[in-house]
Design an enzyme around this catalytic site. Structure first.
Site, PDB file in Angstrom:
ATOM      1  N   GLU A   1      -5.255  -8.820  -0.660  1.00  0.00           N
ATOM      2  CA  GLU A   1      -5.747  -8.374   0.710  1.00  0.00           C
ATOM      3  C   GLU A   1      -7.185  -8.245   0.796  1.00  0.00           C
ATOM      4  O   GLU A   1      -7.673  -7.269   0.756  1.00  0.00           O
ATOM      5  CB  GLU A   1      -5.065  -7.328   1.332  1.00  0.00           C
ATOM      6  CG  GLU A   1      -3.581  -7.464   1.576  1.00  0.00           C
ATOM      7  CD  GLU A   1      -3.043  -6.226   2.152  1.00  0.00           C
ATOM      8  OE1 GLU A   1      -3.661  -5.166   2.671  1.00  0.00           O
ATOM      9  OE2 GLU A   1      -1.906  -5.973   2.074  1.00  0.00           O
TER      10      GLU A   1
ATOM     11  N   GLU B   1       0.835  -1.344  -0.158  1.00  0.00           N
ATOM     12  CA  GLU B   1      -0.123   0.068   0.096  1.00  0.00           C
ATOM     13  C   GLU B   1       0.777   1.406  -0.062  1.00  0.00           C
ATOM     14  O   GLU B   1       0.491   2.289   0.604  1.00  0.00           O
ATOM     15  CB  GLU B   1      -1.114  -0.090   1.086  1.00  0.00           C
ATOM     16  CG  GLU B   1      -1.994  -1.315   1.140  1.00  0.00           C
ATOM     17  CD  GLU B   1      -2.912  -1.129   2.108  1.00  0.00           C
ATOM     18  OE1 GLU B   1      -2.895  -0.443   3.202  1.00  0.00           O
ATOM     19  OE2 GLU B   1      -3.844  -1.964   2.022  1.00  0.00           O
TER      20      GLU B   1
END
Length: 156
Positions: free
Chosen positions: A99, A19
């Site tokens: 995820e 991220e």
């Protein structure tokens, strides 16, 4: 290296960054990380990054091999729309949600966060219908002082 798939081990992928595109936009940084992992583990591993929809523009390297871009989102997201955005950035390769958020974070002294099981099932059905690969993120949480793991459900 003995745990790499090419050596009979279970490791087929290594995540280079997580991220990063949500917080920074330095492609040189991603290049250096990718080089570091390639130098350490060789070319026979799938190297990847993950970001939320749109974050991959800064968190990965467009059109660069061997860095593969995955996406993350959770229950209730529009998977088809999110994968379509990713496909514009990365035209080839499988759709992977590395995820998939089955729940959400709990914060001390705040109300326990839950997701209805029906919504989780619907979201997973949608991913399967899109022929996507999925990793369920944070199925078990809340480590106790005794080092055990406690499963938190919507009925807790």
């Amino acid at each position: 290296k003995p745990l790499l798939y090419k050596n009979g081990g279970p490791i087929i992928m290594i995540q280079v960054e997580n991220e990063y595109g949500s917080f920074g936009c330095d492609h040189n940084y991603i290049n250096v990380l990718t080089w570091f992992f390639q130098d350490s583990f060789g070319p026979d591993v799938i190297y990847f990054t993950t970001d939320g929809p749109g974050g991959y523009k800064c968190g990965s390297l467009q059109g660069t091999q061997p860095l593969f871009t995955t996406i993350d989102f959770g229950v209730g997201s529009d998977a088809a729309k999110d994968f379509a955005k990713l496909r514009k950035f990365q035209p080839n390769g499988p759709n992977v949600n590395s995820e998939f958020y089955t729940g959400w974070l709990d914060h001390w002294k705040h109300k326990h966060s839950t997701r209805p099981a029906e919504k989780l099932g619907e979201s997973l059905d949608k991913l399967v219908s899109l022929n996507a690969s999925v990793n369920l993120y944070m199925c078990t949480v809340a480590v106790t002082l005794g080092c055990g793991v406690e499963l938190r459900t919507g009925t807790d």
